[in-house]
Structures are given as structure tokens and as C-alpha cells.
Motif scaffolding. Structure first.
Motif, short mmCIF file in Angstrom:
data_model
loop_
_atom_site.label_atom_id
_atom_site.label_comp_id
_atom_site.label_asym_id
_atom_site.label_seq_id
_atom_site.Cartn_x
_atom_site.Cartn_y
_atom_site.Cartn_z
N PRO A 27 0.81 -1.23 0.00
CA PRO A 27 0.00 0.00 0.00
C PRO A 27 0.84 1.27 0.00
CG PRO A 27 -0.19 -1.17 2.10
CD PRO A 27 0.52 -2.08 1.16
N HIS A 38 0.48 12.59 -9.07
CA HIS A 38 -0.28 13.80 -8.80
C HIS A 38 0.57 15.06 -8.85
CE1 HIS A 38 -3.42 11.04 -7.48
NE2 HIS A 38 -4.24 12.03 -7.69
N ARG A 115 6.89 17.73 7.01
CA ARG A 115 5.43 17.91 7.03
C ARG A 115 4.76 17.17 8.18
NH1 ARG A 115 3.67 16.75 0.94
NH2 ARG A 115 3.95 14.67 1.75
N THR A 117 3.97 13.91 7.84
CA THR A 117 3.27 12.74 7.30
C THR A 117 4.07 11.45 7.54
OG1 THR A 117 4.13 13.40 5.15
CG2 THR A 117 1.82 13.86 5.56
N TRP A 120 3.11 10.25 10.91
CA TRP A 120 1.75 9.73 10.82
C TRP A 120 1.76 8.30 10.27
CZ3 TRP A 120 -1.40 10.22 5.92
CH2 TRP A 120 -2.67 9.63 6.08
N LYS A 124 1.43 3.80 12.06
CA LYS A 124 0.55 2.71 11.62
C LYS A 124 1.32 1.38 11.66
CE LYS A 124 -2.50 5.78 10.88
NZ LYS A 124 -3.40 6.00 12.03
N PRO A 125 0.62 0.26 11.53
CA PRO A 125 1.34 -1.02 11.60
C PRO A 125 2.13 -1.33 10.32
CG PRO A 125 -1.02 -1.37 11.33
CD PRO A 125 -0.83 0.09 11.50
N VAL A 126 3.09 -0.48 10.04
CA VAL A 126 4.00 -0.70 8.90
C VAL A 126 5.42 -0.68 9.45
CG1 VAL A 126 2.44 0.44 7.29
CG2 VAL A 126 4.21 1.78 8.40
N ARG B 78 -0.81 -1.76 15.81
CA ARG B 78 -2.18 -2.14 15.43
C ARG B 78 -3.18 -1.76 16.52
NH1 ARG B 78 -0.62 -8.03 13.62
NH2 ARG B 78 0.56 -7.32 11.83
N ARG B 88 -1.16 16.33 9.66
CA ARG B 88 -1.01 16.63 8.23
C ARG B 88 -1.23 15.35 7.44
NH1 ARG B 88 1.74 21.19 6.58
NH2 ARG B 88 1.05 20.49 4.55
N PHE B 89 -1.93 15.48 6.35
CA PHE B 89 -2.19 14.33 5.50
C PHE B 89 -1.71 14.65 4.09
CE2 PHE B 89 -5.44 14.70 8.82
CZ PHE B 89 -5.10 13.60 9.56
N TYR B 90 -1.87 13.70 3.19
CA TYR B 90 -1.47 13.97 1.81
C TYR B 90 -2.54 14.84 1.16
CZ TYR B 90 1.90 10.41 2.89
OH TYR B 90 2.92 9.72 3.49
N TRP B 92 -3.17 15.68 -1.74
CA TRP B 92 -3.77 15.25 -3.01
C TRP B 92 -4.80 14.13 -2.82
CZ3 TRP B 92 -2.54 10.12 -3.99
CH2 TRP B 92 -1.42 9.62 -3.31
N MET B 93 -4.89 13.59 -1.62
CA MET B 93 -5.90 12.56 -1.36
C MET B 93 -7.18 13.23 -0.86
SD MET B 93 -4.08 9.46 0.68
CE MET B 93 -2.70 8.54 0.03
N THR B 98 -7.92 9.13 2.05
CA THR B 98 -7.01 9.10 3.20
C THR B 98 -7.36 7.92 4.11
OG1 THR B 98 -6.79 11.51 3.12
CG2 THR B 98 -6.17 10.45 5.18
N PHE B 101 -6.53 4.64 2.42
CA PHE B 101 -5.08 4.39 2.48
C PHE B 101 -4.70 3.84 3.85
CE2 PHE B 101 -1.03 6.49 3.90
CZ PHE B 101 -0.18 5.58 3.31
N VAL B 102 -5.21 4.47 4.90
CA VAL B 102 -4.90 3.99 6.25
C VAL B 102 -5.41 2.56 6.44
CG1 VAL B 102 -5.34 4.34 8.71
CG2 VAL B 102 -4.82 6.30 7.27
N SER B 104 -5.72 0.30 4.29
CA SER B 104 -4.89 -0.65 3.53
C SER B 104 -3.61 -1.02 4.29
CB SER B 104 -4.54 -0.09 2.16
OG SER B 104 -3.62 0.98 2.28
N LEU B 105 -3.26 -0.23 5.30
CA LEU B 105 -2.03 -0.51 6.06
C LEU B 105 -2.25 -1.55 7.16
CD1 LEU B 105 -0.76 3.18 6.46
CD2 LEU B 105 -0.02 1.50 4.77
N TYR B 106 -3.51 -1.89 7.39
CA TYR B 106 -3.83 -2.86 8.45
C TYR B 106 -4.04 -4.25 7.85
CZ TYR B 106 -4.32 0.81 11.89
OH TYR B 106 -4.05 1.84 12.75
N LYS B 133 -10.51 17.21 -1.48
CA LYS B 133 -9.09 16.97 -1.18
C LYS B 133 -8.82 17.39 0.27
CE LYS B 133 -7.84 16.07 -5.52
NZ LYS B 133 -7.61 14.68 -5.91
N GLN B 149 -9.10 8.86 10.93
CA GLN B 149 -8.05 7.94 10.50
C GLN B 149 -7.52 7.12 11.67
OE1 GLN B 149 -4.54 8.11 11.17
NE2 GLN B 149 -4.85 9.84 12.56
N ALA B 150 -7.56 7.71 12.88
CA ALA B 150 -7.10 6.95 14.05
C ALA B 150 -8.07 5.83 14.40
CB ALA B 150 -6.92 7.89 15.24
#
Lengths: 273, 319
Positions: A27, A38, A115, A117, A120, A124-126, B78, B88-90, B92-93, B98, B101-102, B104-106, B133, B149-150
Motif C-alpha cells: 500500500p 499527482h 510535514r 506525514t 503519521w 501505523k502497523p507498517v 495495530r 497533516r495528511f497527503y 492530493w488525497m 485518506t 489508504f490507512v 490498507s495498512l492494516y 481533497k 483515521q485513528a
């Protein structure tokens, strides 16, 4: 029982560790590719690199045309080669793709740190190694296309149009050399990004690595040059020219990439976010 | 969930060169609580939250969430949903992308599906802005997206670093409402220096000052410990001798004159623990016997701000 259970569980444990090291790579890779798509960076690299390499390849033909057609230049002798292979090499030897790769990738990790990010995503679990690897894989893959393959195709078309068709194998080998150099410098930039706090500092480290072989080359004997991983393009060009270039340079290149990745993984683990 | 503490730290310490950001924090956060982590700027609140989020390594000590040690890496993370002080987030999402995307990380078992993501967006009030956006979001919307997101990984604990401090009153109200709404679903551990908010939503509170824990207990208990053993009494027609007479009442330890105006005299009675009702009754009888009128006879209620200031001041004086 104990003797048999250890080897049976060991591969599973190894797989578990590998999964943990690569947690989140897929991901994150998709996200990183999305980020490239983008932005305008991809198109700037494509345009600048293709134009620069195409013009470099056309230089000899332009020079001959000027001498032949402009009265002020009449009588001047040009020694520039009109051989397709030579001009294909001229297009690649500027190494503009390496410079473009350095500029295009130097913000990837540093900006995310600045930034916020990066912290952030790292919450996460990465795995942090996964974060680095996804950046390396996405940047390398995209720069292979926009700074390596497409500009080399443009260069080959220019060469074919002006001097005659170059050998396909030469085009492929030089493209492979260019892509290998791109991968190496993306790894250098991203490794430097785990150390240096700002983009100028990252660029300074990357350009030091870029210019170091030239400086050392003036000091050390020529026989040492193949040991440098940065000689990978020269090695590929030599191979394309039919020279006996050995395997020292690609091995050195591979060792450098693995070492940079290992160093970066370690540094990523130490980062205070 | 009730058996295992949501968060447990033992001697958690983080020292940077020349700065003791956090020293020897031992804390237990009960599962399901809303735990306010209170302290002035530079007290070590963000450092603690970053340590608990696995973003910074402790100099010494240990921490765990739902029994999983912070050193467990991805397995630990987890269990934790983290919101930074200035999320701060991306750009462009979109808001929805957003969260996708989060998610998908789990791993598959913990991943929120598209329906759950729609629910979360609606819950934080971003349903209508889901396709915008994230870069166009206001501060309050970004904060709500941060909480959303949390929540995506269905964590055991939400770690929120100053979730309302940068918001206007409306934004603050929205985020506090959201936290209130999450009560009982997950444990919320959040830092703040806004005392009113802690008093409003937290059922547990810890006070941190200069990197050290000053006090940690249920909010009501903390407030009561400062207020339950004092009465405020105002008597009409009291004389100079009333103070001594009040001091002689059973369970009264001391009397301090408060204010005096016209016919009214006020007193603060420090009383023995758990005797408030008896003393209130005694004061009423005392006044009736002497033909006096009691206009006020109640326990003193201190706000968290007063308690906080007292605790921090006491610590500074002790130092």
C-alpha cells in the motif's frame, strides 16, 4: 520431537520476520506512485531529460550542418563523429538522468519528515524499512521510465534520424546502465535523507558521491575505476562497445545498493519522529 | 478488556541531551476511560504520546498497550490510533482516500471495509466532504479527519496529542462531542492544557509538570480531594465570637474568616473527612439556637484549574 520441531518452525519464523520487515510495502508503494502521478515533477524530469539527451545526441549533426551551411563557419573542420553508436553514447554520457534523479528524489523523505506525514504513517502497523523500500522502489521505477527509458528511446530516435539506426543491443545495454545508475543514486539520496535534516544537505551528499569518482580518478590508477559502483554506466557502454569489461563493476553496484538499503533500514529504525 | 490496563507504563523516561523531557512515568490507564493528560507547555505531554505511539524510543522504562509492549513494533501499533498535535495528511488525497489508504495498512482482520469507512466519515461529520481533497480542509475538519483515521484500524487506544488546542470554540466543541461519543468504545488518552475540556470529558486525569507525574487519579476523586473537606458558611447576624463557636463544633478542625459585608459574615470551615453532612447540620442547629440566619452552608467546589494550579505550585515550592 524437539529436534524435528525446530527446523519445521524456523522457516515460518523467518517468513514472519520477512513479513514484519516488509509490512505495509504494497500500500505504501501504491501511495508513493500516486504521489508521483499527482505532481508535476515526473513531467519536468521527462521533458528536461529527453530534451537534453536528444539535443546532446544531435549536437554532432548540428555542428556538421553549421560548418557546411553557414558562411562564417565555412572552412572550419569538425572532428565530431557521425557514427550512430558514438552519438548514442554522447546522449547518455552527460548523465543528466542522474542529476534529474537526484533533484527529483531529494525531497521524498525529507519533506515527509518536515510535514509530519512520515510520523503519521510510521504510527501505523507498517515497518520503517517498508517505508524506505516503497520510496526507493517507486522512485526508481518511475525514474527508470521518465529519466532512463523514454529519454533513451528519444535519443535513439534522434540518432537513427540523423546518423543511421544504432544497434538495438547497444541501446538496450546503455539504457540498462542508465537505469542502474539511476537506482544507485536514488538509493544514495534516500540513504542520505535518513541522515541529513534538509534537502540541500541531502543534495550535497548525493553530488559529493556523484563527483567523487572524477576526483579520485585523477589521483588513483585507471584500474581502480571499475571498483566504483558509480562506473556502472561506463561498464554498460564498454559492454555495448564489445569490450571485455568483467563483472567487478556490477558486483560493486549490487553491493552498494544492498549496503545503502541496509544502512537506511538501520537509520530509519533510529529516527526520532 | 477490563482485566488488562489499556495503557501501562513503568518508569518511562526520555532524556535528550541537556533536556529531561520525561522522567520515570509510571501510569495505568483503565480500559474504556477517557484519560486527560494535563500539563503546561513543555511538561512532556507530547513526548509521552510519541513514546506511546512508538515514534520515539524511551531512554529507559517500558510501556504497553492492551498488554502488548511498545517494542513489539507493528503488532503494537495495530492497537494504537494516533493523532498528532498538528495533523497533516497527503493534500492530493480526498478525505475518503485518506481513510482507505490507512485501512490498507492494516491486516485483513483489522481493516475497515468501504462501508465502515463511510460510517466513520459520517460519524466525524465529514460525510459531505469525503470527496474533497484533504488539502482544502479547515483546521477543525483536519482534526476530525485525524480522529477518523485513528479509528480506522479499530484500535484499543486512541492517542490524541492536543486534539483541540488549535481549534476555535466551535471546532473544539465538535471534537469534544466526538470524544464523548466514543466513550466506552475505546480508550482515549489525550493531552491538553485546556483544563475546562478535561473537566468536561475526562473520567481520569494525570497532571504532568516538568517531565514528572504530579498526580493521576479519577477526575472526581482529584477534585474531591481538594474540596470535599471544606465548607463555606455565611451567617447573617454573626458576631466576633461566632468564629470560635464554629471552631468548637464537632468535626470542625479549623475556621478561617472569609468575607464580611454588612450584616453578613463568611467562614471557611476545614472539617474532618466524610463529615460534611454532620457539620452542615450542626451549623444549622448552631445558628437556630442563637437566632442567626444561615444564608450559605455548602461544600466548596474547586475547578480543575484551581486544583492544577495548586498542585503545580506546591511542586514548585517543594522544589
Amino acid at each position: 520431537m524437539t529436534a524435528t520441531s525446530v527446523p519445521a518452525s524456523a522457516p515460518l519464523e523467518r517468513r514472519g520476520r520477512a513479513f514484519a520487515t516488509l509490512a505495509g510495502v504494497r500500500p505504501l508503494f501504491r501511495k508513493d506512485v500516486g504521489e508521483w502521478r499527482h505532481g508535476v515533477r515526473l513531467w519536468v524530469v521527462l521533458a528536461v531529460t529527453s530534451a537534453f539527451m536528444g539535443l546532446a545526441a544531435a549536437n554532432s549533426a548540428i555542428n556538421h550542418w553549421v560548418v557546411a551551411n553557414l558562411p562564417e563557419a565555412a572552412g572550419q573542420n569538425t572532428k565530431m563523429s557521425l557514427v550512430p553508436f558514438d552519438n548514442l553514447l554522447v546522449g547518455a554520457s552527460s548523465q543528466i538522468f542522474v542529476i534529474a534523479a537526484i533533484f527529483a528524489s531529494m525531497s521524498l523523505l525529507v519533506t515527509e519528515r518536515e510535514r509530519g506525514t512520515l510520523s503519521w504513517v510510521a504510527s501505523k502497523p507498517v515497518s520503517r524499512t517498508g517505508i524506505w523500500l516503497s520510496k526507493f522502489a517507486s522512485a526508481t521505477g518511475i525514474l527508470w521510465i521518465v529519466a532512463g527509458i523514454v529519454p533513451m528511446v528519444v535519443t535513439a530516435v534522434v540518432v537513427a534520424a540523423l546518423y543511421g539506426a544504432p544497434s538495438i543491443s547497444a541501446v538496450i545495454l546503455i539504457t540498462v546502465g542508465a537505469c542502474a545508475a539511476i537506482a544507485l543514486f536514488v538509493a544514495v539520496v534516500l540513504a542520505a535523507s535518513t541522515l541529513a535534516p534538509s534537502q540541500p544537505a541531502v543534495a550535497a551528499i548525493a553530488f559529493a558521491v556523484f563527483f567523487l569518482p572524477s576526483i579520485l580518478g585523477a589521483i588513483l590508477p585507471d584500474a581502480v575505476q571499475p571498483l566504483f559502483p558509480t562506473s556502472i554506466l561506463t561498464w554498460a557502454a564498454g559492454l555495448a562497445a564489445g569490450l571485455d569489461v568483467g563483472v567487478v563493476t556490477p558486483i560493486s553496484w549490487l553491493v552498494a545498493i544492498v549496503a545503502l538499503a541496509a544502512f537506511s533500514a538501520n537509520r530509519m529504525g533510529q529516527l526520532e519522529l | 478488556m477490563a482485566d488488562v490496563a489499556a495503557i501501562s507504563t513503568t518508569g518511562l523516561t526520555k532524556h535528550y541531551p541537556g533536556v529531561a523531557a520525561l522522567t520515570d512515568l509510571t501510569l495505568t490507564v483503565p480500559a474504556g476511560s477517557i484519560f486527560g493528560f494535563l500539563g503546561p507547555n513543555g511538561a512532556g505531554k507530547s513526548t509521552t504520546i510519541k513514546l506511546l505511539a512508538g515514534l520515539t524510543r524511551p531512554t529507559s522504562g517500558s510501556a504497553s498497550v492492551a498488554g502488548i509492549p511498545v517494542t513489539a513494533g507493528a503488532d503494537y501499533r495495530r492497537e494504537v490510533g494516533y493523532l498528532a498535535q498538528e495533523p497533516r495528511f497527503y493534500d492530493w488525497m480526498t478525505g475518503r482516500e485518506t481513510l482507505e489508504f490507512v485501512a490498507s495498512l492494516y491486516p485483513a482482520g483489522r481493516r475497515s471495509d468501504p462501508g465502515a469507512i463511510t460510517d466513520i466519515l459520517g460519524r466525524v461529520g465529514l460525510g459531505d466532504a469525503a470527496k474533497r481533497k484533504a488539502g482544502t480542509y479547515s483546521g477543525g475538519m483536519r482534526q476530525r479527519l485525524g480522529i477518523a483515521q485513528a479509528l480506522v484500524g479499530r484500535p484499543s487506544v486512541l492517542l490524541l496529542d492536543e486534539p483541540v488546542s488549535s481549534l476555535d470554540p466551535l471546532g473544539r466543541h465538535e471534537v469534544l462531542e466526538l470524544m464523548e461519543d466514543l466513550r466506552g468504545e475505546t480508550t482515549i488518552f489525550y493531552s491538553t492544557h485546556i483544563l475546562d475540556d478535561v473537566q468536561r470529558v475526562s473520567d481520569q486525569v494525570a497532571i504532568l509538570d516538568q517531565g514528572k507525574l504530579v498526580r493521576a487519579e479519577p477526575t472526581e476523586q482529584l477534585l474531591n480531594s481538594f474540596t470535599k473537606d471544606q465548607l463555606r458558611v455565611v451567617i447573617s447576624g454573626a458576631t466576633d465570637g461566632t468564629e470560635a463557636e464554629l471552631a468548637a463544633l464537632e468535626h470542625v478542625e479549623s475556621v478561617v474568616p472569609a468575607e464580611q459585608g454588612g450584616d453578613l459574615r463568611g467562614y471557611v470551615l476545614r472539617i474532618q473527612p466524610n463529615t460534611a453532612r454532620a457539620v452542615q447540620s450542626a451549623v444549622t442547629h448552631f445558628a437556630a439556637d442563637r437566632g442567626l440566619t444561615v444564608t450559605e452552608n455548602q461544600q466548596i467546589t474547586l475547578g480543575l484549574e484551581d486544583v492544577f494550579m495548586r498542585l503545580v505550585n506546591t511542586k514548585e515550592q517543594a522544589a
